[in-house]
Design a protein around this motif. Structure first.
Motif, PDB file in Angstrom:
ATOM      1  N   GLU A  52       0.816  -1.222   0.000  1.00 27.77           N
ATOM      2  CA  GLU A  52       0.000   0.000   0.000  1.00 27.77           C
ATOM      3  C   GLU A  52       0.845   1.265   0.000  1.00 27.77           C
ATOM      4  O   GLU A  52       0.424   2.290  -0.514  1.00 27.77           O
ATOM      5  CB  GLU A  52      -0.937  -0.004   1.215  1.00 27.77           C
ATOM      6  N   TYR A  96       2.614   2.420  -7.041  1.00 32.10           N
ATOM      7  CA  TYR A  96       1.218   1.985  -6.919  1.00 32.10           C
ATOM      8  C   TYR A  96       0.303   3.178  -6.683  1.00 32.10           C
ATOM      9  O   TYR A  96      -0.694   3.373  -7.370  1.00 32.10           O
ATOM     10  CB  TYR A  96       1.101   0.976  -5.767  1.00 32.10           C
ATOM     11  N   SER A 147      -8.738  -1.176  -8.537  1.00 36.29           N
ATOM     12  CA  SER A 147      -8.625  -1.531  -7.126  1.00 36.29           C
ATOM     13  C   SER A 147      -8.868  -3.032  -6.990  1.00 36.29           C
ATOM     14  O   SER A 147      -9.836  -3.473  -6.404  1.00 36.29           O
ATOM     15  CB  SER A 147      -9.594  -0.710  -6.270  1.00 36.29           C
ATOM     16  N   LEU A 157      -2.772  -4.570  -6.839  1.00 38.49           N
ATOM     17  CA  LEU A 157      -2.019  -4.308  -5.602  1.00 38.49           C
ATOM     18  C   LEU A 157      -0.829  -5.273  -5.502  1.00 38.49           C
ATOM     19  O   LEU A 157       0.248  -4.914  -5.049  1.00 38.49           O
ATOM     20  CB  LEU A 157      -2.937  -4.458  -4.382  1.00 38.49           C
TER      21      LEU A 157
END
Ligand code: TRP
Length: 346
Positions: A108, A113, A126, A131
């Protein structure tokens, strides 16, 4: 430096542009001629899905176009292992294992990203896959025990994450199985597109390495130069400065291509003094660019006639790559005390 292992990859986005050629690709080609370096170059087709999973119908064509450009520019399957990620399923198996030990917070906080999430607003990214992009990339690199990864600056956060994941694996399972890779930053300058923004497919400002002669001329003629230089004998501002903040695109390309540095400095002076007009300067650029791109274009035209050449090279390369990948997977499974009976799978 004996026994270097180099691995790099590109997402298959289709034909490569001049910026790709003087950036990543030229460094790949240089590395493959060093006999103490083993090079792996990968078509990152699974990575392409992270942002473009909705319409996958062009992936095959994009792979074909990109690998043809690799070969035309001089990447040589006799010197480098050229392979396709999805044809070596160990990448997925390993990425799954690495995802178990990668803290969510590491993913995160990744700047690449965060940037992409804000930039690609019109795409629904998303997703778990997006991720986890760097985890898959870590698997790509660590599977081959790569010591060096030639990449651009934007990839440095991914590489740092790869190193952190490798360290964590070795620490958790108390065996130094995984090698921490170093980045090989390509020194290439930022290449400007015809409109003076960074050359990029999404800006529609590219000169392609397979650009036909006729459109090459058109594109060079349309390049941004210097709004203050209206007539040939007006003084020019070739480099970025308050009068011309982005600098002249034609000049920046001469800078990349001109081997004779005295001739290049002379060009700058003649532009500034009003002794060289943009039309003449563009004509010179057409000549230089033709000289560097024509052999690539011609080689591509020959290659394209050899049916199936791309898939044959990728099959052969993926077989070779898989042998190396399996070797690492055996060590990995051993370290985590997972048993797989030998010969259970063909
Ligand atoms: N993320 C890289 C890019 O967008 C592509 C890539 C995938 C890669 N796997 C890799 C690069 C492994 C280096 C090593 O350019």
């Amino acid at each position: 430096m004996k026994g270097r292992v180099v691995l790099s990859g590109m997402r298959p986005t289709g034909k490569l542009h001049f910026g790709n050629m003087v950036g990543a690709l030229s460094s790949w080609i240089k590395l493959q001629s060093d006999s103490t370096t083993r090079c792996f170059y990968m078509v990152a087709d699974w990575h392409a899905l992270t942002t473009d999973y909705q319409d996958t119908s062009i992936v095959e064509d994009n792979i074909e176009d990109m690998v043809l450009d690799w070969l035309a520019a001089g990447l040589d399957p006799k010197k480098s292992v050229i392979f396709r990620q999805s044809w070596v399923p160990e990448h997925a198996e390993f990425a799954l294992l690495l995802s178990m030990i990668t803290p969510l917070s590491w993913l995160e906080r990744n700047p690449t990203y965060k940037e992409q999430v804000t930039e690609l607003k019109d795409k629904e990214i998303s997703t778990h896959g997006f991720l986890g992009y760097p985890v898959l990339q870590a698997a790509d690199i660590l599977l081959y025990q790569a010591s060096h990864v030639p990449v651009g600056e934007d990839q440095l956060p991914h590489l740092e994450l790869t190193r952190e994941i490798a360290r964590r694996f070795n620490f958790l399972y108390k065996k130094p199985v995984l090698v921490e890779p170093s980045a090989l930053l390509s020194k290439s300058p930022k290449v400007l597109g015809t409109d003076a923004r960074k050359m990029s497919k999404s800006y529609d400002n590219c000169v392609y390495i397979s650009e036909p002669e006729s459109s090459l001329k058109k594109k060079i003629n349309s390049m941004f130069t210097d709004p203050h230089k209206v007539r040939a004998d007006d003084p020019g501002h070739p480099k970025p400065c308050p009068e011309n903040p982005t600098g002249c695109v034609v000049f920046s390309l001469h800078d990349i291509l001109e081997v004779d540095r005295n001739a290049f400095r002379d060009r700058e002076e003649r532009c500034r003094d009003g002794r060289l007009g943009c039309a003449a300067c563009k004509k010179d650029l057409l000549e230089t660019m033709t000289l560097s791109l024509k052999p690539v274009r011609e080689k591509r035209e020959v290659l394209i006639k050899e049916k199936n050449i791309v898939s044959e090279i990728l099959i052969e390369g993926s077989r070779t790559a898989q042998l190396v990948a399996q070797e690492t997977m055996n060590q990995v499974l051993d370290a985590i005390h997972f048993k797989k009976p030998i010969g259970m799978f063909p």
